[in-house]
Design a protein around this motif. Structure first.
Motif, PDB file in Angstrom:
ATOM      1  N   UNK A  19       0.837  -1.203   0.000  1.00 10.42           N
ATOM      2  CA  UNK A  19       0.000   0.000   0.000  1.00 10.42           C
ATOM      3  C   UNK A  19       0.874   1.257   0.000  1.00 10.42           C
ATOM      4  N   UNK A  20       1.962   1.227   0.752  1.00 10.63           N
ATOM      5  CA  UNK A  20       2.881   2.372   0.803  1.00 10.63           C
ATOM      6  C   UNK A  20       3.484   2.615  -0.579  1.00 10.63           C
ATOM      7  N   UNK A  21       3.890   1.542  -1.251  1.00  9.94           N
ATOM      8  CA  UNK A  21       4.431   1.683  -2.604  1.00  9.94           C
ATOM      9  C   UNK A  21       3.376   2.188  -3.576  1.00  9.94           C
ATOM     10  N   UNK A  22       2.141   1.694  -3.452  1.00  9.47           N
ATOM     11  CA  UNK A  22       1.068   2.127  -4.343  1.00  9.47           C
ATOM     12  C   UNK A  22       0.746   3.607  -4.136  1.00  9.47           C
ATOM     13  N   UNK A  23       0.942   4.096  -2.913  1.00  5.45           N
ATOM     14  CA  UNK A  23       0.701   5.515  -2.642  1.00  5.45           C
ATOM     15  C   UNK A  23       1.689   6.403  -3.386  1.00  5.45           C
ATOM     16  N   UNK A  24       2.844   5.843  -3.762  1.00  6.74           N
ATOM     17  CA  UNK A  24       3.855   6.600  -4.505  1.00  6.74           C
ATOM     18  C   UNK A  24       3.631   6.534  -6.015  1.00  6.74           C
ATOM     19  N   UNK A  25       2.586   5.833  -6.443  1.00  6.99           N
ATOM     20  CA  UNK A  25       2.307   5.660  -7.872  1.00  6.99           C
ATOM     21  C   UNK A  25       2.193   6.983  -8.633  1.00  6.99           C
ATOM     22  N   UNK A  54      10.058   0.562   6.368  1.00  6.91           N
ATOM     23  CA  UNK A  54       9.151   0.799   5.240  1.00  6.91           C
ATOM     24  C   UNK A  54       9.487   2.096   4.523  1.00  6.91           C
ATOM     25  N   UNK A  55       9.784   3.153   5.280  1.00  2.00           N
ATOM     26  CA  UNK A  55      10.118   4.446   4.655  1.00  2.00           C
ATOM     27  C   UNK A  55      11.401   4.345   3.839  1.00  2.00           C
ATOM     28  N   UNK A  70      11.497   4.807  -4.866  1.00  4.28           N
ATOM     29  CA  UNK A  70      10.996   5.949  -5.646  1.00  4.28           C
ATOM     30  C   UNK A  70      12.159   6.675  -6.304  1.00  4.28           C
ATOM     31  N   UNK A  71      13.220   6.916  -5.540  1.00  7.33           N
ATOM     32  CA  UNK A  71      14.387   7.613  -6.089  1.00  7.33           C
ATOM     33  C   UNK A  71      15.022   6.816  -7.232  1.00  7.33           C
ATOM     34  N   UNK A  72      15.045   5.492  -7.095  1.00  6.81           N
ATOM     35  CA  UNK A  72      15.703   4.665  -8.102  1.00  6.81           C
ATOM     36  C   UNK A  72      14.872   4.494  -9.360  1.00  6.81           C
ATOM     37  N   UNK A  73      13.550   4.397  -9.242  1.00  2.00           N
ATOM     38  CA  UNK A  73      12.706   4.040 -10.386  1.00  2.00           C
ATOM     39  C   UNK A  73      11.841   5.169 -10.906  1.00  2.00           C
ATOM     40  N   UNK A  87       3.727  -8.587  -4.945  1.00  2.00           N
ATOM     41  CA  UNK A  87       5.038  -9.086  -5.381  1.00  2.00           C
ATOM     42  C   UNK A  87       6.115  -8.046  -5.090  1.00  2.00           C
ATOM     43  N   UNK A  88       6.383  -7.860  -3.822  1.00  2.00           N
ATOM     44  CA  UNK A  88       7.387  -6.884  -3.410  1.00  2.00           C
ATOM     45  C   UNK A  88       8.773  -7.468  -3.659  1.00  2.00           C
ATOM     46  N   UNK A  89       9.704  -6.610  -4.074  1.00  2.00           N
ATOM     47  CA  UNK A  89      11.042  -7.082  -4.427  1.00  2.00           C
ATOM     48  C   UNK A  89      11.716  -7.850  -3.308  1.00  2.00           C
TER      49      UNK A  89
END
Length: 321
Positions: free
Chosen positions: A102-108, A182-183, A190-193, A252-254
Motif C-alpha cells: 500500500x505504501x508503494x502504491x501511494x507513490x504511484x 518501510x520508509x 521511488x528515487x531509483x525508479x 510481489x514486493x522485491x
C-alpha cells in the motif's frame, strides 16, 4: 430426394467455407514468417520459464519428497494452506506485505507528476539534464543500492547522521529501528525508479496534439489549466493501464532488496511473504509449504488484477481486455 440433395450440397459448401480461412491464415503466416521468427524467442521464454514450471505447483497439495519426485509424492490436499493460515507468522507476514504494498502504491502518482512538470519545461537542454539525472539511478543494481543506503545512513560515518549531529540531534540507527524500514524501502525505490517510470508518461504526453495547447493558449488558459484539462485527460488511458498492471503485482514486493535490508533488529517489520517463502522453502527445505504460500500470493494478485480491470472497464477508462 431433391430437397435432401440440396441440403447435402449446402452443408458441404458450409464446411468448405469454414475450412477455407485456415489455409489463408497459414498462407498469411508464411508470407510474414520473418516477423513470427522474431516473436518466437519471446514465446519460448514464456513457455519455458513461466508456463512449464506451473507443472510443479501441484507440490503445494502434496507431501513433497525429492526422492519420490513430484508425481509419486502423496497428495495431502489443503494441509499446507491450513498450516500457513494457522501459523503464528501469518499476521506478521501479511501485515508487513500489505503495508509495504500500500505504501508503494501511494507513490504511484510521483512519476506522473514528474512527467507533467518535465513536459512543461521550455529549455530542452535543462530537460535532458533532468532526464539523465532521474534515469541514472535505475541502472544501479539492488546490491549496490542497499550498500549505498548502509553507507549514507551509517550511525557513525553516514552523511545523514553527520548532518543530524551538526544540527544538534542524536545519530539514528536507521536499519536498527523497525519503524524506519518501510520508509527507507519505499523512498529509496521511488528515487531509483522514478525517472524510468516517467518514460511511458512522457511518451504519452508527446502524442497529445500541440493544436490543443495552442487553442487553449489563445483562449487564455494557464499552464495549470492546460495540465488539468489537456495533459491529464490525454494520458489517462495510459495511467489506467499502468495502474491495473501495478495492482496485478501488488503483493510481489522485491525480495532481493527486502532480504538485503533485513536484519535481526528490523525483522518484525521486514518479514514479508517472499522472504518467508525463501526461508521456509529453500533454507528449511519445506518445499510443499513454500509452494502453497507462493500460490496463495499469486492467487491474491490474480484476483486483484481481475477486479481492478473489470472496475476500470465498467468506468469506461480502458482495460487490459
Amino acid at each position: 430426394m431433391e430437397v435432401q440433395g440440396n441440403a447435402a450440397i449446402q452443408e458441404n459448401q458450409l464446411v468448405a467455407v469454414r475450412k477455407k480461412p485456415l489455409p489463408q491464415k497459414l498462407k498469411k503466416i508464411w508470407l510474414n514468417y520473418d516477423l513470427y521468427l522474431l516473436l518466437l524467442p519471446t514465446l519460448l521464454y514464456f513457455l519455458v520459464f513461466h508456463y512449464l514450471p506451473m507443472y510443479g505447483v501441484q507440490i503445494a497439495f502434496k507431501n513433497f519428497n525429492p526422492v519420490q519426485g513430484i508425481t509419486n509424492s502423496p497428495w495431502i490436499g489443503f494441509d499446507q494452506f491450513e498450516r500457513f493460515f494457522n501459523s503464528y507468522q501469518l499476521s506478521i507476514v501479511l501485515k508487513n506485505t500489505i503495508g509495504l504494498a500500500v505504501f508503494e502504491m501511494a507513490m504511484f502518482p510521483i512519476p506522473i507528476i514528474m512527467a507533467l512538470l518535465l513536459n512543461q519545461l521550455m529549455s530542452q537542454k535543462f530537460k535532458k539534464v533532468v532526464q539523465t539525472i532521474t534515469y541514472a539511478p535505475h541502472f544501479i543494481s539492488v546490491v549496490v543500492m542497499v550498500g549505498m543506503l548502509y553507507l549514507f545512513l551509517s550511525p557513525r560515518s553516514g552523511i545523514i547522521n553527520q548532518l543530524l549531529v551538526i544540527l544538534g540531534f542524536e545519530p539514528i540507527f536507521f536499519f536498527g529501528i523497525p519503524e524506519w524500514f518501510k520508509s527507507l524501502f519505499v523512498f529509496s525505490g521511488v528515487w531509483q525508479n522514478m525517472g524510468w517510470g516517467m518514460i511511458i508518461y512522457l511518451a504519452a504526453l508527446s502524442g497529445i496534439s500541440p493544436d490543443l495547447h495552442e487553442a487553449a493558449i489563445m483562449d487564455g488558459a494557464s499552464k495549470i489549466k492546460r495540465i488539468l484539462h489537456i495533459d491529464i485527460p490525454g494520458i489517462l488511458p495510459t495511467v489506467i493501464i499502468m495502474l491495473i498492471l501495478s495492482f496485478g503485482s501488488l503483493l510481489n514486493i522485491g525480495f532481493e532488496k527486502v532480504y538485503l535490508m533485513q536484519n535481526s533488529l528490523n525483522v518484525s517489520s521486514s518479514e514479508i511473504i517472499q522472504t518467508h517463502v525463501y526461508k521456509t522453502g529453500l533454507l528449511g527445505a519445506q518445499y510443499g509449504y513454500a509452494a502453497a504460500v507462493g500460490l496463495f500470493n499469486s492467487v491474491i494478485n490474480f484476483i486483484l488484477l481481475i477486479v481492478i480491470n473489470q472496475s476500470a472497464k465498467k468506468a469506461g477508462q480502458g482495460s487490459l481486455w
